[in-house]
Write a protein that holds these residues in place. Structure first.
Motif, PDB file in Angstrom:
ATOM      1  N   VAL A 150       0.667  -1.126   0.038  1.00 16.80           N
ATOM      2  CA  VAL A 150       0.026  -0.205   0.649  1.00 16.80           C
ATOM      3  C   VAL A 150       0.705   1.321  -0.154  1.00 16.80           C
ATOM      4  O   VAL A 150       2.003   1.112   0.882  1.00 16.80           O
ATOM      5  CB  VAL A 150      -1.065  -0.253   1.039  1.00 16.80           C
ATOM      6  N   ASP A 151       0.376   1.935  -0.890  1.00 11.94           N
ATOM      7  CA  ASP A 151       1.081   3.153  -0.859  1.00 11.94           C
ATOM      8  C   ASP A 151       0.247   4.119   0.256  1.00 11.94           C
ATOM      9  O   ASP A 151      -1.490   4.689  -0.076  1.00 11.94           O
ATOM     10  CB  ASP A 151       0.943   3.979  -2.150  1.00 11.94           C
ATOM     11  N   ALA A 152       1.088   4.894   1.496  1.00  7.88           N
ATOM     12  CA  ALA A 152      -0.124   6.135   2.257  1.00  7.88           C
ATOM     13  C   ALA A 152       0.134   7.307   1.132  1.00  7.88           C
ATOM     14  O   ALA A 152       1.427   8.141   1.860  1.00  7.88           O
ATOM     15  CB  ALA A 152       0.434   6.171   3.455  1.00  7.88           C
ATOM     16  N   ARG A 153      -0.148   7.795   0.395  1.00 11.88           N
ATOM     17  CA  ARG A 153       0.728   8.570  -0.404  1.00 11.88           C
ATOM     18  C   ARG A 153       0.540  10.386   0.437  1.00 11.88           C
ATOM     19  O   ARG A 153       1.527  11.112   0.213  1.00 11.88           O
ATOM     20  CB  ARG A 153      -0.646   8.910  -1.677  1.00 11.88           C
ATOM     21  N   ASP A 154      -0.060  10.729   1.138  1.00  8.55           N
ATOM     22  CA  ASP A 154       0.633  11.615   2.349  1.00  8.55           C
ATOM     23  C   ASP A 154       1.121  11.012   3.712  1.00  8.55           C
ATOM     24  O   ASP A 154       0.756  12.050   4.668  1.00  8.55           O
ATOM     25  CB  ASP A 154      -0.521  13.096   2.549  1.00  8.55           C
ATOM     26  N   ASP A 155       1.420  10.171   3.551  1.00  6.17           N
ATOM     27  CA  ASP A 155       2.200   9.803   5.230  1.00  6.17           C
ATOM     28  C   ASP A 155       1.340   9.266   5.963  1.00  6.17           C
ATOM     29  O   ASP A 155       2.100   9.633   7.304  1.00  6.17           O
ATOM     30  CB  ASP A 155       3.180  10.383   5.710  1.00  6.17           C
ATOM     31  N   ASP A 156       0.432   9.377   5.855  1.00  8.43           N
ATOM     32  CA  ASP A 156      -0.826   8.955   6.978  1.00  8.43           C
ATOM     33  C   ASP A 156      -0.652   7.354   7.228  1.00  8.43           C
ATOM     34  O   ASP A 156      -0.404   6.417   6.827  1.00  8.43           O
ATOM     35  CB  ASP A 156      -2.222   8.850   6.225  1.00  8.43           C
ATOM     36  N   ASP A 157      -0.660   7.648   8.913  1.00  2.00           N
ATOM     37  CA  ASP A 157      -1.098   6.248   9.746  1.00  2.00           C
ATOM     38  C   ASP A 157      -2.221   5.367   8.838  1.00  2.00           C
ATOM     39  O   ASP A 157      -3.072   5.678   9.125  1.00  2.00           O
ATOM     40  CB  ASP A 157      -0.557   5.941  11.150  1.00  2.00           C
ATOM     41  N   LEU A 158      -2.352   3.899   9.070  1.00  3.25           N
ATOM     42  CA  LEU A 158      -2.940   3.671   8.338  1.00  3.25           C
ATOM     43  C   LEU A 158      -3.317   2.354   9.418  1.00  3.25           C
ATOM     44  O   LEU A 158      -2.799   1.422   9.895  1.00  3.25           O
ATOM     45  CB  LEU A 158      -2.917   2.586   6.773  1.00  3.25           C
ATOM     46  N   VAL A 159      -4.714   1.911   9.183  1.00  2.97           N
ATOM     47  CA  VAL A 159      -4.966   1.044  10.037  1.00  2.97           C
ATOM     48  C   VAL A 159      -6.340  -0.806   8.405  1.00  2.97           C
ATOM     49  O   VAL A 159      -6.547   0.141   7.300  1.00  2.97           O
ATOM     50  CB  VAL A 159      -6.130   0.980  10.763  1.00  2.97           C
ATOM     51  N   TYR A 160      -5.864  -2.015   9.005  1.00  8.24           N
ATOM     52  CA  TYR A 160      -6.929  -2.562   7.321  1.00  8.24           C
ATOM     53  C   TYR A 160      -7.775  -3.210   7.735  1.00  8.24           C
ATOM     54  O   TYR A 160      -8.093  -3.837   9.207  1.00  8.24           O
ATOM     55  CB  TYR A 160      -5.332  -3.207   6.879  1.00  8.24           C
ATOM     56  N   GLY A 161      -8.985  -4.087   7.177  1.00  9.05           N
ATOM     57  CA  GLY A 161      -9.675  -4.403   7.319  1.00  9.05           C
ATOM     58  C   GLY A 161      -9.509  -5.647   6.682  1.00  9.05           C
ATOM     59  O   GLY A 161      -9.564  -5.672   5.203  1.00  9.05           O
ATOM     60  N   VAL A 162      -9.433  -6.799   7.151  1.00  3.15           N
ATOM     61  CA  VAL A 162      -9.797  -8.050   6.195  1.00  3.15           C
ATOM     62  C   VAL A 162     -10.413  -9.094   6.085  1.00  3.15           C
ATOM     63  O   VAL A 162     -10.879  -9.473   7.079  1.00  3.15           O
ATOM     64  CB  VAL A 162      -7.677  -8.731   5.690  1.00  3.15           C
ATOM     65  N   ARG A 163     -10.659  -9.466   4.788  1.00  3.70           N
ATOM     66  CA  ARG A 163     -12.120 -10.107   5.040  1.00  3.70           C
ATOM     67  C   ARG A 163     -11.818 -11.137   3.958  1.00  3.70           C
ATOM     68  O   ARG A 163     -11.297 -10.891   2.954  1.00  3.70           O
ATOM     69  CB  ARG A 163     -12.928  -9.600   4.825  1.00  3.70           C
ATOM     70  N   ALA A 164     -12.288 -12.815   3.915  1.00  6.82           N
ATOM     71  CA  ALA A 164     -12.719 -14.016   2.631  1.00  6.82           C
ATOM     72  C   ALA A 164     -13.973 -13.715   2.432  1.00  6.82           C
ATOM     73  O   ALA A 164     -15.070 -13.856   3.994  1.00  6.82           O
ATOM     74  CB  ALA A 164     -11.680 -14.120   3.622  1.00  6.82           C
ATOM     75  N   ARG A 165     -13.984 -14.340   0.958  1.00  8.74           N
ATOM     76  CA  ARG A 165     -15.024 -15.058   0.678  1.00  8.74           C
ATOM     77  C   ARG A 165     -15.131 -15.953  -0.329  1.00  8.74           C
ATOM     78  O   ARG A 165     -14.143 -16.125  -1.277  1.00  8.74           O
ATOM     79  CB  ARG A 165     -16.621 -14.188   0.509  1.00  8.74           C
ATOM     80  N   PRO A 166     -16.131 -16.843  -0.396  1.00  6.28           N
ATOM     81  CA  PRO A 166     -16.264 -18.039  -1.572  1.00  6.28           C
ATOM     82  C   PRO A 166     -16.229 -16.575  -3.059  1.00  6.28           C
ATOM     83  O   PRO A 166     -16.874 -16.241  -2.995  1.00  6.28           O
ATOM     84  CB  PRO A 166     -16.923 -19.243  -1.151  1.00  6.28           C
ATOM     85  N   GLU A 167     -15.921 -17.673  -3.919  1.00  6.40           N
ATOM     86  CA  GLU A 167     -15.639 -17.110  -5.146  1.00  6.40           C
ATOM     87  C   GLU A 167     -16.822 -16.837  -5.981  1.00  6.40           C
ATOM     88  O   GLU A 167     -17.667 -17.737  -5.158  1.00  6.40           O
ATOM     89  CB  GLU A 167     -14.471 -16.938  -6.186  1.00  6.40           C
TER      90      GLU A 167
END
Length: 722
Positions: free
Chosen positions: A550-567
């Motif tokens: 990921v590119d934090a284009r303005d140097d912000d601190d980031l958090v992430y959500g991750v999830r999965a599902r059947p295609e």
């Protein structure tokens, strides 16, 4: 600094602090005002120490070592008519002599002693010489002056009436330094690194030191010792009976430009050029906008020339001096050298000792700055001229001090009248993207006044807004506050603070701003499976690692959500892979595949800059992985049989393809099996083998199969050999 158009004037930044004081210090070279981030998308520019403020510019002000900006002094300039640049100077009893470049000439500079012009700078042309640059001068005991010019090794005698005569001609291309030592005149030369000694009449010149370095740049006579600084290796030598001299210290730079004494030791100004192949001649020709030191001088605006990039450092060594003792120069080889002062992006051009306790002035290639230092913890910027570069420093006995400037042909008297009002102007501050500017907080002592302007470019031009006056209010215990919210939203900002009385001062500046919030940009999401065991004895871990870029284009601190599902399933089928109350802060997450049924899945990662911008202004980006297979089902070994001395079986996998197979006889080591069609590349493979060396009797044969996801299955058969 040259970020703004303005009415023509000679002096841009003024002398600070009384030159009767002193300074010094190992201060880092901060070239950009620091920016810090607050919550909710708020950021600040903060200027609070010497290096922060030194990146800006002043008029009639000083920047002290503590970071205070105070009203100071306004140096007075003496113009050198018909000259393009001043390059060297010579200290004498009642005045100083200045040597010029492009038109090699010598001028006398001093202060008027009587009449209505008393105290003003007086300039008098003394002589014109052949050559391009006056590189060095030395005063003989009788008052005559020896002048060195480039190109070539020509030395001239200049008498008290300004008469010029030939003094000597050395078989060299450059003469860089001259000094009188123990009844002889010495010349440091290049490009063969030779030190010449001759009589005070210019007779019988002889090489008394022949160094491996190309140039001898600086000379310092101290009692019986003559010290020599070299280039391009920045070595310190002492003249001796040995033609190679005595090496006192290798200072690991490109040029030992200047030497000065302190009460306890020795100072050495060392330059290291960004282009390590750059020579002293190259640096000089670049400064003069020439391709060589012969031919016609350049035409056009010399202010556009930029000096070569370099880093500069002042080193000090304690020579063990004390009451009743002399300086022990041999200590320079073994005693530690301390770094008193350093600057990046510039190089030192001269150093002048003001007393024997370590007070020195330094002239530099950076925007005409003059620094004053004493010891390793005290530094101040005392002058910053309109010209690009200050080139040399000289003092008439213990009287007036002059700093010469290049690309402006003049010298400034550094003890002119005290300023009644001073200005400090920040360098152009870069918010990195269009921003709204808010509160301005100042700490200091009033009265103060403020102006500000914004623009789209790193150099101020006609696209910038006009200067806007900012109203200040005084808040007890909090200093001064202003508001820049009326300015247009732009990327670049410059602030000017006026010190409106002689006792006003500025100690800290903090400007709040809020950049346009740029959404993060996810560029990849990958699922990295554990590698298969080479010997095929163990199944891989059911846990896989999900990684994303990921590119934090303005140097912000980031958090992430991750999830999965059947295609192919809908939005309601997403499976969160972590607790929603505990967002992911790293750029990876482990997932245990044993928690989901076999099938084809896709992963989605959502990146948010909420930690830096707050929930109301947060922006997000999301990206999905390529579909991937979850296969925890083992392959099947079917139709395993033994007959006629041959082992055969069919291996079937429903989630992927057969990766490999092996067999073991009577609990022995496993041996690889080959696919009947020559390649394991299908969900169904047939294997067969005729084991060799089986003895008569019944044997237990185990077959092991592995699929492409590392799942293992085994089966056994009894084989009877008659």
């Amino acid at each position: 600094m040259r970020h703004l158009p303005r009415a023509p004037r000679t002096l841009r930044l003024s002398l600070g602090l009384s030159l009767g004081l002193s300074l010094g210090g190992a201060v880092g070279a901060a070239l950009v005002a620091p920016s810090s981030a607050w919550a909710g998308g708020t950021r600040t520019f903060t200027l609070e120490d010497h290096s922060d403020f030194d990146a800006g510019e002043t008029e009639g002000a000083a920047i002290e070592d503590s970071g205070r900006v105070t009203t100071g002094f306004v140096p007075a300039k003496g113009e050198l008519p018909d000259a393009a640049s001043a390059f060297s100077c010579l200290s004498r009893k009642d005045d100083v002599l200045v040597g010029t470049a492009d038109k090699a000439a010598v001028f006398r500079m001093g202060l008027a002693k009587r009449g209505k012009d008393k105290g003003k700078v007086e300039v008098e042309r003394v002589a014109e010489l052949s050559g391009v640059v006056v590189t060095a001068m030395a005063e003989l005991p009788g008052g005559d002056v020896v002048v060195a010019t480039l190109p070539g090794g020509k030395l001239w005698r200049l008498d008290g009436r300004g008469k010029v005569s030939e003094f000597a001609e050395l078989p060299v291309e450059q003469v860089w330094a001259l000094t009188v030592h123990q009844g002889k005149l010495y010349a440091g030369t290049g490009p063969k690194g030779e030190l010449f000694a001759m009589t005070l009449a210019g007779k019988d010149p002889k090489v008394v030191l022949d160094d491996v370095d190309k140039h001898l740049m600086s000379l310092l006579s101290v009692g019986d010792a003559l010290l020599v600084g070299t280039a391009p290796s920045a070595r310190l030598l002492r003249l001796s009976d040995d033609p190679k001299g005595v090496l006192l210290k290798d200072l690991e730079g490109d040029e030992l430009r200047a030497l000065a004494l302190t009460r306890q030791g020795l100072l050495a100004a060392v330059n290291t050029f960004e282009d390590r192949s750059l020579s002293s001649v190259d640096a000089l020709t670049k400064n003069l906008q020439r391709t060589s030191l012969v031919g016609d001088p350049p035409q056009g605006d010399l202010q556009q020339a930029r000096p070569p990039k370099a880093d500069a450092t002042v080193h000090h060594v304690d020579l063990g001096t004390g009451p009743g003792t002399g300086r022990d120069f041999d200590r320079a080889s073994e005693a530690p050298w301390d770094q008193w002062f350093s600057r990046e992006g510039q190089y030192f051009t001269g150093m002048l000792a003001l007393d024997d306790v370590g007070t020195v002035l330094l002239s530099t290639s950076s925007d005409g700055k003059i620094y004053r230092l004493r010891g390793p913890r005290d530094v101040a910027t005392v002058a910053d001229f309109e010209e690009r570069q200050s080139t040399a420093l000289c003092r008439a006995a213990k009287g007036p001090i002059f700093a010469t400037v290049g690309q402006g042909a003049g010298a400034y008297h550094l003890e002119a009248s005290t300023a009644k009002k001073a200005l400090y102007r920040t360098k152009v501050l870069d918010a990195k993207q269009p921003s709204d500017f808010g509160a301005l907080a100042l700490r200091g002592k009033g009265p103060l006044s403020v102006r500000a302007r914004v623009g789209p470019s790193a150099e101020a031009d006609d696209r910038w807004s006009p200067w806007s006056a900012i109203t200040l209010t005084v808040e007890p215990g909090a200093g001064f506050r202003g508001d820049l919210s009326s300015l247009p939203r732009r990327r670049y900002l410059q602030i000017e603070v006026g010190l409106d009385t002689p006792d006003a001062e500025l100690r800290e500046l903090e400007q709040f701003y809020a950049p346009e919030n740029l959404a993060p940009l996810l560029t990849s999401v990958d699922v990295n499976r554990p590698e298969l065991d080479d010997d095929g004895e163990r199944e891989p871990s059911p846990k896989v690692t999900i990684r994303w870029k990921v590119d934090a284009r303005d140097d912000d601190d980031l958090v992430y959500g991750v999830r999965a599902r059947p295609e192919g399933t809908g939005e309601t089928q997403w499976i969160p892979l972590h607790d929603a109350k505990d967002p992911v802060t790293k750029r990876e997450l482990q997932w245990d595949l044993s928690t989901v049924p076999d099938g084809v899945y896709e992963i989605e990662v959502v990146a948010s800059d909420e930690p830096s911008n707050g929930a109301g202004k947060a922006r997000t980006d999301e990206l999905r992985s390529a579909p991937f297979v979850v296969d925890r089902q083992r392959p099947r070994i079917e139709d395993l049989r033994w007959g006629a001395g041959k082992l055969s079986a069919t291996i079937r996998d429903t989630g992927g393809y057969v990766h490999d197979a092996a067999y073991s006889i009577d609990d022995g080591p496993f041996r690889a099996l080959s696919a009947a069609d020559g390649m394991f590349d299908e969900p169904v493979e047939v294997v067969n083998v005729s084991p060799e060396g089986l003895t008569k009797g019944t044997h237990r044969i185990v077959v092991r199969a592995r699929d492409s996801f590392g799942n293992l299955e085994t089966a056994a058969v009894l084989a009877t050999v008659e």
